[in-house]
Design a protein around this motif. Structure first.
Motif, PDB file in Angstrom:
ATOM      1  N   CYS A  65       0.850  -1.231  -0.153  1.00 58.69           N
ATOM      2  CA  CYS A  65       0.039  -0.041   0.074  1.00 58.69           C
ATOM      3  C   CYS A  65       0.834   1.276  -0.050  1.00 58.69           C
ATOM      4  CB  CYS A  65      -0.968   0.153   1.148  1.00 58.69           C
ATOM      5  SG  CYS A  65      -2.280  -0.893   1.182  1.00 58.69           S
ATOM      6  N   ILE A  66       0.198   2.370  -0.585  1.00 62.22           N
ATOM      7  CA  ILE A  66       0.863   3.613  -0.537  1.00 62.22           C
ATOM      8  C   ILE A  66       0.598   4.258   0.983  1.00 62.22           C
ATOM      9  CG2 ILE A  66       0.407   4.539  -2.766  1.00 62.22           C
ATOM     10  CD1 ILE A  66      -1.919   6.050  -1.536  1.00 62.22           C
ATOM     11  N   GLU A  67       1.336   4.896   1.483  1.00 63.33           N
ATOM     12  CA  GLU A  67       1.428   5.703   2.779  1.00 63.33           C
ATOM     13  C   GLU A  67       0.085   5.482   3.558  1.00 63.33           C
ATOM     14  OE1 GLU A  67       3.657   9.077   3.021  1.00 63.33           O
ATOM     15  OE2 GLU A  67       3.394   9.562   0.839  1.00 63.33           O
ATOM     16  N   TRP A  68      -0.727   6.404   2.951  1.00 57.12           N
ATOM     17  CA  TRP A  68      -2.229   6.669   3.530  1.00 57.12           C
ATOM     18  C   TRP A  68      -2.854   5.403   3.640  1.00 57.12           C
ATOM     19  CZ3 TRP A  68      -0.867  11.052   4.589  1.00 57.12           C
ATOM     20  CH2 TRP A  68      -0.078  12.118   3.725  1.00 57.12           C
ATOM     21  N   GLY A  69      -2.676   4.404   2.608  1.00 58.62           N
ATOM     22  CA  GLY A  69      -3.486   3.011   2.869  1.00 58.62           C
ATOM     23  C   GLY A  69      -2.792   2.347   3.872  1.00 58.62           C
ATOM     24  N   GLN A  70      -1.525   2.275   4.156  1.00 53.38           N
ATOM     25  CA  GLN A  70      -0.866   1.867   5.463  1.00 53.38           C
ATOM     26  C   GLN A  70      -1.534   2.377   6.612  1.00 53.38           C
ATOM     27  OE1 GLN A  70       3.332   1.970   5.324  1.00 53.38           O
ATOM     28  NE2 GLN A  70       3.222   1.103   3.298  1.00 53.38           N
ATOM     29  N   ILE A  71      -1.730   3.504   6.745  1.00 54.40           N
ATOM     30  CA  ILE A  71      -2.393   4.259   7.906  1.00 54.40           C
ATOM     31  C   ILE A  71      -3.977   3.619   8.108  1.00 54.40           C
ATOM     32  CG2 ILE A  71      -3.176   6.510   9.015  1.00 54.40           C
ATOM     33  CD1 ILE A  71      -0.795   7.818   7.338  1.00 54.40           C
ATOM     34  N   HIS A 117       9.050   3.866   8.108  1.00 54.95           N
ATOM     35  CA  HIS A 117       8.653   4.591   7.197  1.00 54.95           C
ATOM     36  C   HIS A 117       8.890   6.026   7.403  1.00 54.95           C
ATOM     37  CE1 HIS A 117       5.546   5.906   4.392  1.00 54.95           C
ATOM     38  NE2 HIS A 117       5.536   4.309   3.871  1.00 54.95           N
ATOM     39  N   ALA A 118       9.060   6.758   6.268  1.00 56.51           N
ATOM     40  CA  ALA A 118       9.096   8.314   6.310  1.00 56.51           C
ATOM     41  C   ALA A 118       7.927   9.135   6.883  1.00 56.51           C
ATOM     42  CB  ALA A 118       9.550   8.819   4.922  1.00 56.51           C
ATOM     43  N   ASN A 119       6.976   8.687   6.831  1.00 57.32           N
ATOM     44  CA  ASN A 119       5.343   9.242   7.136  1.00 57.32           C
ATOM     45  C   ASN A 119       5.313   9.199   8.587  1.00 57.32           C
ATOM     46  OD1 ASN A 119       2.708   9.888   7.855  1.00 57.32           O
ATOM     47  ND2 ASN A 119       2.545   9.791   5.710  1.00 57.32           N
ATOM     48  N   GLY A 120       5.477  10.117   9.269  1.00 55.37           N
ATOM     49  CA  GLY A 120       5.452  10.050  10.802  1.00 55.37           C
ATOM     50  C   GLY A 120       3.932   9.430  11.511  1.00 55.37           C
ATOM     51  N   SER A 180      -6.590  11.320  13.154  1.00 55.06           N
ATOM     52  CA  SER A 180      -4.975  11.293  13.482  1.00 55.06           C
ATOM     53  C   SER A 180      -4.382  12.445  12.891  1.00 55.06           C
ATOM     54  CB  SER A 180      -4.160   9.944  12.537  1.00 55.06           C
ATOM     55  OG  SER A 180      -2.854  10.284  12.518  1.00 55.06           O
ATOM     56  N   ALA A 181      -3.952  13.210  14.313  1.00 55.99           N
ATOM     57  CA  ALA A 181      -3.304  14.808  13.843  1.00 55.99           C
ATOM     58  C   ALA A 181      -2.111  14.414  13.248  1.00 55.99           C
ATOM     59  CB  ALA A 181      -3.064  15.208  15.311  1.00 55.99           C
ATOM     60  N   ALA A 182      -1.291  13.286  13.315  1.00 55.12           N
ATOM     61  CA  ALA A 182      -0.110  13.198  12.580  1.00 55.12           C
ATOM     62  C   ALA A 182      -0.313  13.076  11.003  1.00 55.12           C
ATOM     63  CB  ALA A 182       0.462  12.066  13.195  1.00 55.12           C
ATOM     64  N   MET A 183      -1.333  12.307  11.006  1.00 60.71           N
ATOM     65  CA  MET A 183      -1.748  12.020   9.461  1.00 60.71           C
ATOM     66  C   MET A 183      -2.153  13.385   9.007  1.00 60.71           C
ATOM     67  SD  MET A 183      -4.386  10.022   7.606  1.00 60.71           S
ATOM     68  CE  MET A 183      -5.713  11.352   7.645  1.00 60.71           C
TER      69      MET A 183
END
Lengths: 652, 457
Positions: free
Chosen positions: A227-233, A263-266, B75-78
């Motif tokens: 998945c792309i990062e948003w999908g992972q979230i 992952h680079a996305n915090g 999610s604020a981080a997101m």
């Protein structure tokens, strides 16, 4: 000459009024003409202007039919703009929207998948019940579309339909189709399906349309890699609602989550940390638990080098994590040292974390650091730094000496606000270690002229009373205080003075006799405050009746002070741990205070009514304003005490 | 999930307003303006503002406010990651992202916003893919294929949703090249007594790849964990590096950076193209790169930081009217290298009136008093390795009626040193495998610059 000027002026007036009339007739009138122009370019420009006006809040709803006329076009840009217009105004003109349906339905069959997806996405956003009937057929087709881009859009559209009318979504088997999409070959379809189902679950609590079980979890854990990062979230957040069946499963899930920490996305990192902490309680193997903790720390610290806002979110969360795992970051104290140019909200949080993780071993460097902070410009930050010094002194006996030394140094800077704060903190430290720091008191007395705020004054007078035997000119000092006694508006200062004078008298009766009489007389006869009068009377009687009893009362040993970290209540802590990274964790307040679920909305006005209230006077929202302050647990703002009554919170 | 995204100008006028859900009205934009943008409080005390049940998340950039609104416990981080990504898109599309760019391109921004969020959930935000189909006449990427033929959208959508959303599959170059830039920011807090309170390095590996097809890349660093595992074998293979023009260096030899020792990486983050599972099991960095420039990884080291500059400041307050400064700076890297664009900001009290500054040493540059910044700024065009420069200054102070002690902000340094890494990090190899088995040329550059390099006085 004059006449010509006058006629010219009159002419100008006429012109002006004409122009004004044209303006009054409105830009909308002009736009209407333009929208119906025979030239494509002019129509396009007009549509752009309509959207521009809409953006700045002008009402362009009157142009609905004229805008709609332009909808049937090959120009994708115009199409997108008109769709945007529709999303905004469809609700106000539901009957007219029907005119647009044909184009939508046609677009949903276009050969270009981008257009198919656009049509289905926009139809879902219209939020008009009348559209639903026309949406079902195209949506059903799009859910089975060969193109993944269309499918991922269609899956999301189901959530929109469900939001509008759950029954329609159910009857048409849309929800089932989304569940099937979980096993789609395309990762983005899968992650959007996860988002849609999570959303649907939240819309109708109690009716689990979708539930993770031990067979679906591994599928999602595999999908996450693609998945792309948003999908992972989305997937990680969905996993948060899953309770592992036994230790082995929890272990394996955690192990498969660990790579996400890189992952680079915090927010991927934070959500992963949340899951690890949540699943930890199912894991018993000590080696694994240490491994998880060890792997969690570096990424958390790395978040502190991201953009300030993300740093802030990370720090607020670290603060929560530390209450759960107090030892997690004890070796990392230096990374929380403030940079001079950190935004103030980051500095507050760092300071909090510093005090929280400071152990007896590293009080020394931290006290040096706090001394630096106490010299900065922001008064509030300086105050917090000084308070932090006090907290360290009170918590660690070994640090008290150094802390007092630092406080005295700060005192000698002679900055007004610093002196006030230092005096207050010193009082607490003196209470914790009675008589230990008597030698500091004379220095403190040299700065007596700088003390002018009530709290600080009361603190200083208390110190004078406690340490009267160490101050050579104590009688003078207390007399000076007494001179201002009646003008003093703060009763704490007055009360403190009465007590201190009595203490002074009890310790050195000869020096203090005149003063104590004068004080008690003034307090009982001239003071307007009944509490002060009462206290003075009690002391007077005690002193005259039985000086020993007075001694026992006034010079009694005080209960020790303790300042511990301001921790969240355990139930809230547990809730926040399961919501790490979310708004609630940033505000450090339970989500129910600022989110109301659809189910709660029963008695609450829905969209339209709410909107009307938005419209006329959002200013009323002041009462509910709560920027998250860093005072842990302080229920600042958001309707404190309103728990259980979320409706009251919708003050606007 | 996000309910709305707003972009405001400095004054708080709405430039862009896009709603994604029906739980907010367009007018919530005013709420944010009233409570945050026009709020009388001079500094923002939190980037998250919750009013009632509405949470506003904002970031600032240039003269813009970017604000995302949510009504639930998102999610604020997101949200912040999203806003920064949006910002990145703006910069990439328009070069500059400011009020003017937003006003001139509002149609395109609306298209982008329509594409990157659906029902408030972030979707594909990769610039490369988006540029394929979100275009306007004013900004049309050279290889744009928008609305070309029916076949084109097919491939666009496959890419926008595929497993490698970041790369098109039809890329072809005559010459296959890859450039690797290792850029390190060194952060330091040095106490007035000269002890290092905190030193760390934040590294960034930026790659510019011009490779055909779907290349499989493997990337190797002198990562301590890897080298220890492999038994610390013979370093970088030792292929002699042909003298490369400019500052570029052919990969292969160990070059002038580092001394062959390994580096302990405290933590690293990767671009989403890197297979994290692989890295977790054996620390191999393998990936299919996006085309063009991207940030491959970020890393952080805290051990054995080579501080490029030592600063020894002496600041004496002589009474209430004068301050004397003596600042000595020593460079701590090879004499063959040099730092450029060096600027040293030495703070002065707000009531300073006159500064008499003298700099000594070869090529010591110029120092000037900047009253508006309350600082003397010392600029040195080129600072050779193993060199010493010093500055002395006498600052006169105006008498003040109410003496306010000076808060003594830290001295801060700005510089960049090429072919030097403060962490000692070194690129050992970059291997490229592609079906067609073409030859590729790889280049690497190193640079260390000042992050937040503070010396307290």
């Amino acid at each position: 000459m004059n006449a010509t000027i006058q006629t010219n002026f009159a002419r100008l007036q006429i012109m002006k009024s004409k122009v004004l009339a044209a303006l009054r007739k409105g830009e909308n009138y002009e736009l209407k003409t333009e929208l119906n122009s025979e030239y494509k370019e002019r129509r396009k420009e007009a549509v752009r202007r309509v959207i521009a006006n809409m953006t700045v809040g002008k009402d362009v709803s009157g142009l609905f039919t004229d805008v709609l006329k332009n909808m049937h076009t090959d120009d994708l840009e115009i199409k997108k703009l008109i769709y945007l217009y529709l999303i905004n105004y469809a609700k106000t003109q539901p009957d007219l929207v029907i005119l647009a349906i044909n184009t939508f339905v046609k677009d949903a069959e276009d050969t270009n998948p981008l257009i198919r997806a656009l049509a289905i996405r926009t139809m879902g956003c219209l939020h008009v019940v009348e559209v639903l009937d026309h949406l079902c057929d195209p949506l059903r087709k799009c859910l089975k579309d060969p193109n993944p881009y269309v499918r991922k859009t269609a899956v999301m559209c189901v959530a929109k339909v469900y939001d509008l009318n759950p029954a329609v979504a159910d009857e048409n088997g849309f929800v089932g189709a989304v569940r099937e999409a979980l096993s789609d070959a395309n990762p983005m379809v899968v992650s959007n399906a996860v988002s849609a189902l999570t959303e649907i679950n939240e819309m109708t609590p109690g009716r689990d349309v979708w539930r993770l079980d031990s067979s679906t979890v591994p599928v999602l854990l595999t999908a996450i890699n693609e998945c792309i990062e948003w999908g992972q979230i989305a997937i990680l957040e969905a996993l948060a609602s899953y309770t592992p069946q036994g230790e082995k499963e929890a272990e394996s899930i955690c192990e498969r989550l660990l790579p996400r920490l890189q992952h680079a996305n915090g927010s991927v990192v934070l959500t992963t940390v949340r899951l690890l902490i949540q699943y930890e309680k199912f894991v018993r193997r000590a080696d694994l638990l240490t491994q998880f903790a060890k792997k969690m720390v570096p990424p958390l610290i790395t978040l502190l080098s991201s953009e300030p806002e993300i740093q802030y979110v990370a720090l607020r969360n670290i603060n929560i994590i530390l209450q759960h795992h107090p030892k997690l970051l004890s070796k990392e104290i230096r990374v929380f040292f403030c940079k001079y140019n950190d935004p103030i909200y980051v500095k507050y949080e760092k300071l909090d974390v510093l005090v929280r993780i400071c152990s007896e071993r590293n009080t020394d460097p931290l006290l040096n650091e706090l001394k630096e902070y106490a010299r900065e410009v922001d008064v509030d930050f300086v105050r917090r730094a000084i308070q932090a010094i006090g907290r360290l002194a009170i918590r660690y006996e070994s640090a008290a000496d150094k802390a007092v030394k630092v406080l005295v140094e700060l005192l000698q800077l002679k900055v007004n606000s610093v002196v006030q704060d230092v005096v207050i903190v010193l009082r607490d430290v003196f209470r914790r270690y009675p008589q230990t720091f008597a030698d500091v008191v004379p220095t403190l007395c040299e700065h007596i002229d700088y003390v002018n705020e009530p709290d600080a004054k009361a603190a200083l007078i208390w110190i004078l009373g406690e340490y009267s035997e160490h101050i050579s000119n104590i009688g003078n000092l207390l007399s000076v205080c007494l001179e201002g006694f009646l003008e003093e508006e703060d009763e704490d200062v007055q009360l403190a003075l009465v007590s201190s004078v009595v203490k002074f008298f009890l310790k050195s009766p000869q020096q203090g006799q005149a003063l104590v009489l004068k004080t008690l007389k003034t307090a009982t006869e001239k003071c307007a405050n009944p509490d002060v009068r009462d206290r003075a009377y009690i002391y007077w009687r005690l002193l005259s009746a039985n000086p020993n009893a007075a001694r026992a009362v006034a010079l009694a040993e005080k209960p020790p002070v303790e300042i511990e970290n301001a921790n969240l209540p355990p139930s809230l802590l547990e809730e926040l741990i399961s919501e790490l990274g979310n708004v609630s964790s940033v505000l450090q307040q339970p989500a129910k205070l600022f989110v109301y679920k659809k189910a709660d909305k029963a008695g609450v006005p829905r969209d339209s009514d709410l909107g009307a209230r938005y419209g006329d006077g959002f200013d009323g929202a002041d009462g509910g304003a709560a920027t998250s302050t860093s005072d842990n647990g302080a229920m600042g703002g958001i309707g404190a005490g309103n728990e259980g009554e979320p409706e009251l919170l919708i003050s606007f | 999930m996000l309910s709305a995204v707003f972009i405001y100008n400095q004054k708080g006028e709405v430039l862009i307003s896009r709603l994604y859900r029906h739980d907010v009205k367009r007018s919530v934009a005013d709420v944010f303006r009233v409570h945050v943008i026009s709020s009388p409080a001079a500094v923002v005390r939190s980037p998250v503002t919750t009013l009632g049940s509405t949470s506003f998340h904002h970031i600032r950039y240039d003269n813009l406010w970017l604000c995302a609104v949510t009504k639930n416990n998102a999610s604020a981080a997101m949200v912040f990651e999203f806003l920064y990504r949006l910002l990145g898109l703006g910069v990439s599309y328009f070069g500059r992202f400011d009020e003017e760019a937003v006003k001139n391109n509002f149609v395109l921004i609306y298209e982008l916003l329509d594409e990157v969020l659906d029902f408030g959930y972030p979707q594909n935000m990769e610039v490369d893919t988006l540029k394929l189909y979100v275009t306007t006449e004013s900004v049309r990427s050279s290889r744009s294929v928008a609305a070309d033929a029916a076949a084109a959208p097919q491939s666009i959508t496959m890419q926008a949703t595929g497993a490698t959303t970041w790369r098109r599959n039809d890329i072809a170059y005559k010459k296959n090249e890859a450039f690797v830039d290792v850029i390190e920011s060194v952060n330091l807090i040095l106490s007035a007594k000269g002890t290092v309170l905190r030193a760390d390095v934040q590294g960034q590996i930026v790659m510019r790849s011009f490779l055909s097809g779907m290349p499989e890349c493997k990337f190797g660093l002198n990562d301590k964990l890897v080298l220890e595992r492999d038994g610390g074998g013979g370093g970088g293979g030792g292929a002699s590096a042909p003298a490369a023009g400019g500052m570029g260096r052919r990969l292969g030899g160990t070059g002038g950076v580092g001394d062959g020792e390994s580096v302990e990486i405290a933590d690293c983050q990767f671009h989403q193209c890197v297979r994290l599972g692989r890295f977790d099991t054996d620390r191999t960095i393998s990936f299919i790169p996006p085309d063009g420039e991207f940030e491959l990884m970020r890393y952080r080291t805290t051990e054995n930081v080579n501080l490029p500059f030592k600063v020894l400041p002496v600041v004496r307050e002589l009474g209430k009217t004068r301050i004397e400064y003596e600042v000595l700076i020593k460079s701590n890297f090879s004499a063959k290298l040099s730092a450029t664009n060096m600027a040293v900001a030495i703070p002065t009290p707000p009531n300073a009136t006159k500064c008499r500054i003298k700099v000594t040493g070869a090529g010591a540059g110029k120092a000037k008093y900047h009253p508006e910044d309350n600082a003397m700024v010392w600029r040195i065009a080129r600072f050779q390795g193993l060199q010493e420069l010093s500055l002395t200054a006498v600052v006169d102070l105006a008498p003040t009626t109410k003496p306010v002690p000076w808060s003594r902000p830290p001295i801060s340094l700005n510089f960049q040193v090429l072919m030097f890494t403060a962490s000692g990090l070194l690129v050992r190899f970059l291997k490229v495998f592609e079906k067609s088995n073409y030859q590729s040329v790889k280049w690497v550059r190193y640079m260390t610059k000042a992050g937040s390099y503070e010396i307290r006085i």
